[in-house]
Scaffold this active site. Structure first.
Site, mmCIF file in Angstrom:
data_model
loop_
_atom_site.group_PDB
_atom_site.id
_atom_site.type_symbol
_atom_site.label_atom_id
_atom_site.label_comp_id
_atom_site.label_asym_id
_atom_site.label_seq_id
_atom_site.Cartn_x
_atom_site.Cartn_y
_atom_site.Cartn_z
ATOM 1 N N ASP A 38 15.467 49.519 6.733
ATOM 2 C CA ASP A 38 16.475 48.755 7.662
ATOM 3 C C ASP A 38 15.577 48.654 8.955
ATOM 4 O O ASP A 38 15.750 47.479 9.495
ATOM 5 C CB ASP A 38 17.840 49.312 7.865
ATOM 6 C CG ASP A 38 18.784 49.361 6.713
ATOM 7 O OD1 ASP A 38 18.226 48.815 5.488
ATOM 8 O OD2 ASP A 38 19.717 49.964 6.788
ATOM 9 N N ASP A 42 14.683 45.140 10.760
ATOM 10 C CA ASP A 42 15.236 44.783 12.051
ATOM 11 C C ASP A 42 14.096 44.393 12.761
ATOM 12 O O ASP A 42 14.016 43.461 13.711
ATOM 13 C CB ASP A 42 15.847 45.826 12.817
ATOM 14 C CG ASP A 42 17.352 46.225 12.211
ATOM 15 O OD1 ASP A 42 17.691 45.210 11.510
ATOM 16 O OD2 ASP A 42 17.817 47.378 12.458
ATOM 17 N N LYS A 130 29.918 51.920 12.670
ATOM 18 C CA LYS A 130 29.215 50.722 11.739
ATOM 19 C C LYS A 130 28.803 51.154 10.499
ATOM 20 O O LYS A 130 27.819 51.725 10.351
ATOM 21 C CB LYS A 130 27.937 49.997 12.375
ATOM 22 C CG LYS A 130 27.502 48.754 11.733
ATOM 23 C CD LYS A 130 26.378 48.414 12.693
ATOM 24 C CE LYS A 130 25.764 46.886 11.728
ATOM 25 N NZ LYS A 130 25.434 47.115 10.531
HETATM 26 S S1 IVH Z 1 32.559 43.239 12.110
HETATM 27 C C1 IVH Z 1 31.892 38.862 13.266
HETATM 28 N N1 IVH Z 1 32.588 45.782 12.038
HETATM 29 O O1 IVH Z 1 27.627 45.136 9.597
HETATM 30 C C2 IVH Z 1 31.909 40.149 13.027
HETATM 31 N N2 IVH Z 1 30.877 44.910 10.573
HETATM 32 O O2 IVH Z 1 25.898 43.276 10.835
HETATM 33 C C3 IVH Z 1 31.656 40.663 11.738
HETATM 34 N N3 IVH Z 1 29.555 46.480 9.227
HETATM 35 O O3 IVH Z 1 28.243 42.308 7.578
HETATM 36 C C4 IVH Z 1 31.526 41.910 11.289
HETATM 37 N N4 IVH Z 1 30.850 48.346 9.927
HETATM 38 O O4 IVH Z 1 28.669 44.482 6.661
HETATM 39 C C5 IVH Z 1 32.009 44.864 11.595
HETATM 40 N N5 IVH Z 1 33.191 48.012 11.837
HETATM 41 C C6 IVH Z 1 32.487 47.077 11.674
HETATM 42 C C7 IVH Z 1 31.235 47.260 10.726
HETATM 43 C C8 IVH Z 1 30.705 46.184 10.248
HETATM 44 C C9 IVH Z 1 29.954 47.572 9.196
HETATM 45 C C10 IVH Z 1 28.723 45.473 8.662
HETATM 46 C C11 IVH Z 1 29.347 44.454 7.957
HETATM 47 C C12 IVH Z 1 28.591 43.305 8.612
HETATM 48 C C13 IVH Z 1 27.356 43.870 9.173
HETATM 49 C C14 IVH Z 1 27.062 43.022 10.243
#
Ligand code: IVH
Length: 800
Positions: A38, A42, A130
């Site tokens: 990852d 990135d 996350k």
């Molecule tokens: S919010 C518009 N919240 O991270 C916002 N994403 O890099 C959309 N992810 O596709 C995502 N934990 O697979 C959000 N607490 C969290 C998250 C999360 C993991 C992942 C998800 C997303 C990716 C974005």
């Protein structure tokens, strides 16, 4: 990092970066087989973004910097997302930022943009972990789950509804009421670490599919064509947002929306919380960073979301990510490095484990130089060779492991690795039982490695707790013949220890530092050390059953299994005579562990060590009667099910249990009686064949005998005065942070509750700790009262 990309020509470099990123996307999203970490991914994206920013004409419309993920692979029906599933911008903290430079600049910039645009002093955020899994969208119509899809390229995903239905924690119908007519819930499907480890351990031993990491495991599982295969994979889910909302409204903030989702029955992480301003965000980042290794799931960072929905709308989006949210990344849990050599290590059970010694690399904030390769089959499957570039993973408290070889960086001429024929420590032959994945040193206790490791484990703090007995002392004692097995510890005298020192001095250099130091003080230091050790050994004689069992170093018997054995059976003399199927009566002990305990106790040498320990004055102070609840599983039907006889399922075992008075009657019965008892011919044949093996028949009889002896020792179930929970059945699930599940169960039982293992209509209430899974979901489905940990603690406090 990418030698194939020409750095001097920006257009060519941007094109090459794009191609590399597209390829990585395809491997990650479609093949579930990424070939870069990852962090490397990135870095490529950041470099392309920087190039496009510096040379705007390079920013073509279909650049991967503007797209999310990859287009669906076509295995499943496409689902067009009514509200696109976006990605998040990344923020990093640089722990090595030079003085004067802000290590948290990315986060400060993010907050500043929001403050400036919304004209706020201190914006309020919802901060969340996350999760490192797979994003999905769940569509509910009139409160019923109708469709679930992957993110795909953000605009179109794949329809994986059937697979998602197999995940117990995803509600099929919403709870409570007040939901919009159409509601899309967004969240992450993931595999908990313990589930991942368990899955892989099983796969490594039985030749199944080993998963590279929990995220690949989750992604691969969801993309199985056959939902029955998905159902076998231990998947979990956390909701973190919503997509389309029609015919209804949601609360005005993100945090309140999460609370509402929880009420409707979705698992939402307990770690999601509201914080204020930059300081709040950074404190959260540090707090979760510290907790990271101990969490039950992998996270690769935290996410900050502006809490207020109106503010979110005003901030809007850049091409592929919201301006109101950002992911703040932690140091990567996977890195690439180079294998310098592959070596093997001999453990206390003689199991030989291959290890990769590697060029030092930072993984998850820790420098790693060694990584486990588990066993020879695993090395063969990965095809790791000396000099290979590999991906190393370190997550939680788990030992770092090599998960993949970067094949296109292999040196020409690298040779496949093979297990050495002889033990590197004692020279005895390495052997492998038929069908087993593990190679063992055949030297047993004549192998110093096994002896030293088993004594070291025996003496360790959570076992017999003998302070001052380090590995090097054990090596010296073993080398000079004072320690053949752990029981010899209790025969060591002060003179033995000093004599060992004298010999070590003569041999020169091979002994522990403290013993070979010259000068006037050396004698005194050695005497003091020896006196302390003799006292510590003596003190360890008084111990508990759980410590004693753990100290024996039985394969698969960790501290918690040892505690469970001690709790349920209560007595060493009883335990050491039990045939293996009886161990399966302990909740959470399955066939593999039960067999390992039985195998250990079947070795006469091990029984002799136990005898000698007791002869040398080891005393178990907490012996007690077995738990009366064992009574429920001491019958023929349970025994037949526990014996793991081919084709004899629990249902068949129950039929046999009611048809035959006891094990002897079953053994004596002619084969056709089995069919008369209701068994299908195939099952009857399998059972007859099994019983024809004298060892099996003997095991059946011995186990039945052990059952009746055990039954005779069971105390009557105590009649308690009616407690406040009298007549109510409780099911405990998930992990409690303040006490073990056993303790919680005991305390609830003391108040009159009856504990059960599974949820049914008869369940009175369910205590759900963190990471509660299918039992919680079932309880919710049946509308059963659910207590969280806080409620449990409050109740226990009130009824002390
Ligand atoms: S919010 C518009 N919240 O991270 C916002 N994403 O890099 C959309 N992810 O596709 C995502 N934990 O697979 C959000 N607490 C969290 C998250 C999360 C993991 C992942 C998800 C997303 C990716 C974005």
């Amino acid at each position: 990092m990418n030698p194939d990309i020409d750095p001097s020509d920006p257009a060519a470099r941007a094109a090459a970066l794009r191609a590399r990123i597209e390829d990585a996307n395809h491997r990650y999203h479609q093949l579930d087989a990424p070939d870069i970490t990852d962090a490397q991914y990135d870095a490529l994206v950041r470099e392309l973004e920087a190039l496009e920013a510096a040379h705007p004409h390079l920013a073509v419309a279909d650049s991967p910097t503007r797209k999310v993920g990859a287009a669906p692979a076509g295995r499943f029906a496409p689902v067009v997302h009514a509200v696109p599933m976006l990605s998040l911008g990344n923020a990093f903290s640089d722990p090595e930022a030079p003085p004067g430079e802000d290590p948290d600049k990315d986060v400060r910039d993010f907050v500043r943009r929001i403050r400036d645009r919304l004209d706020l002093d201190e914006p309020v955020f919802c901060a969340e972990p996350k999760l490192d899994g797979l994003a999905i969208s769940l569509r509910y119509e009139d409160g019923v789950f109708v469709q679930g899809a992957t993110r795909g390229d953000g605009a179109t995903g794949e329809d994986v509804t059937a697979n998602l239905r197999t995940i117990a924690v995803i509600p099929h119908t919403l709870h409570g009421g007040g939901w919009p007519k159409v509601l899309e819930v967004r969240g992450e499907v993931y595999m908990a670490r313990a589930d991942f480890e368990r899955w892989n351990e099983h796969a490594r031993l039985h030749g199944g599919k080993v998963l590279a990491n929990p995220r690949n495991g989750a992604a691969g599982s969801l993309r199985q064509i056959d939902p029955a295969l998905t159902a076998q994979r231990p998947l979990s889910f956390f909701a973190y947002g919503v997509g389309l909302v029609e015919g209804g409204a949601l609360p005005p903030s993100h945090s309140a929306t999460l609370a509402q989702l929880r009420l409707w029955g979705f698992p939402v992480s307990d770690l999601a919380t509201v914080v204020h301003g930059v300081d709040g965000l950074l404190a959260y980042y540090r707090r979760i960073g510290q907790a990271r290794d101990g969490l039950p799931f992998d996270i690769d960072g935290v996410v900050y979301k502006l809490d207020d929905h109106a503010g979110q709308r005003e901030m809007g989006f850049v091409s592929r990510a919201p301006r109101w949210a950002i992911a703040h990344k932690f140091p990567a849990q996977e890195q690439t490095t180079v294998v310098e050599s592959i070596e093997v290590n001999v453990g206390r059970t003689g199991a030989v484990t291959p290890w990769a010694l590697m060029q030092p690399v930072q993984v998850g904030g820790v420098t790693v130089t060694r990584a486990t390769l588990h066993n020879a089959d695993h090395v063969a499957r990965l095809d790791v060779r000396d000099g290979d570039t590999v991906i190393v993973r370190r997550a939680g408290d788990v030992i770092p492991e090599v998960v993949q070889v970067v094949l296109d960086q292999r040196r020409p001429g690298a040779q496949p690795w093979s297990m050495p024929r002889a033990c590197p420590v004692c020279g005895a032959e390495l052997v492998r039982e038929e069908g087993a994945a593990v190679w063992r040193c055949s030297g047993e206790l004549s192998c110093p490695a096994q002896r030293v490791q088993s004594v070291f484990h025996f003496a360790s703090r959570r076992a017999m707790d003998i302070d001052g007995l380090g590995e090097r002392y054990i090596e010296s004692l073993s080398a000079s013949g004072y320690l053949r097995d752990v029981s010899d510890l209790y025969r060591l005298t002060l003179d033995d220890l000093l004599e060992m020192k004298r010999r070590a001095d003569e041999a020169g250099g091979a002994a522990p530092d403290v013993l070979v130091k010259g000068g006037a003080k050396a004698g005194k230091v050695a005497t003091k050390w020896a006196e302390n050790l003799v006292t510590a050994i003596d003190r360890s004689r008084d111990t508990t059953l759980a410590r004693f069992l753990f100290a024996l170093g039985i394969e698969h018997v960790g501290e918690s299994t040892a505690k469970a054995l001690a709790h349920w059976f209560g007595d060493l003399e009883l335990i050491r005579r039990l045939p293996w199927p009886l161990f399966k009566r302990v909740p959470d002990i399955g066939g593999e562990v039960a067999r390992a305990i039985g195998h250990f106790l079947d070795q006469p040498g091990n029984q002799q060590v136990i005898d000698r320990l007791l002869e040398h004055g080891v005393r178990i102070g907490d012996a007690h009667a077995p738990d009366p609840a064992l009574a429920d599983g001491l019958d023929l039907a349970t025994l037949l099910a526990d014996l793991e006889i081919p084709k004899v399922t629990a249902i068949r075992a129950a039929q046999l249990g009611s048809a035959f008075a006891d094990a002897q009657a079953l053994l004596d019965a002619p084969a056709h009686n089995l069919v008369t008892a209701g068994l299908p011919a195939e099952t009857a044949n399998a059972l007859v064949a099994w019983l024809e093996d004298a060892a099996n028949a003997d095991l059946l009889l011995r186990s039945a005998q052990a059952q009746s002896q055990l039954r005779a020792r069971l105390p009557a179930r105590v009649e308690r005065p009616a407690g406040p929970l009298e007549g109510r059945t409780v099911v405990l699930t998930g992990t409690l942070s303040s006490m073990g599940r056993d303790e919680a169960r005991e305390r609830l039982e003391a108040l009159g509750a009856k504990a059960a293992g599974s949820v049914s209509k008869k369940t009175g209430f369910v205590v759900a700790g963190a990471e509660a899974g299918s039992k919680l979901a079932k309880a919710e489905e049946l509308g059963i009262e659910i207590w969280d940990e806080a409620r449990l603690l409050a109740f226990l406090e009130q009824h002390r």
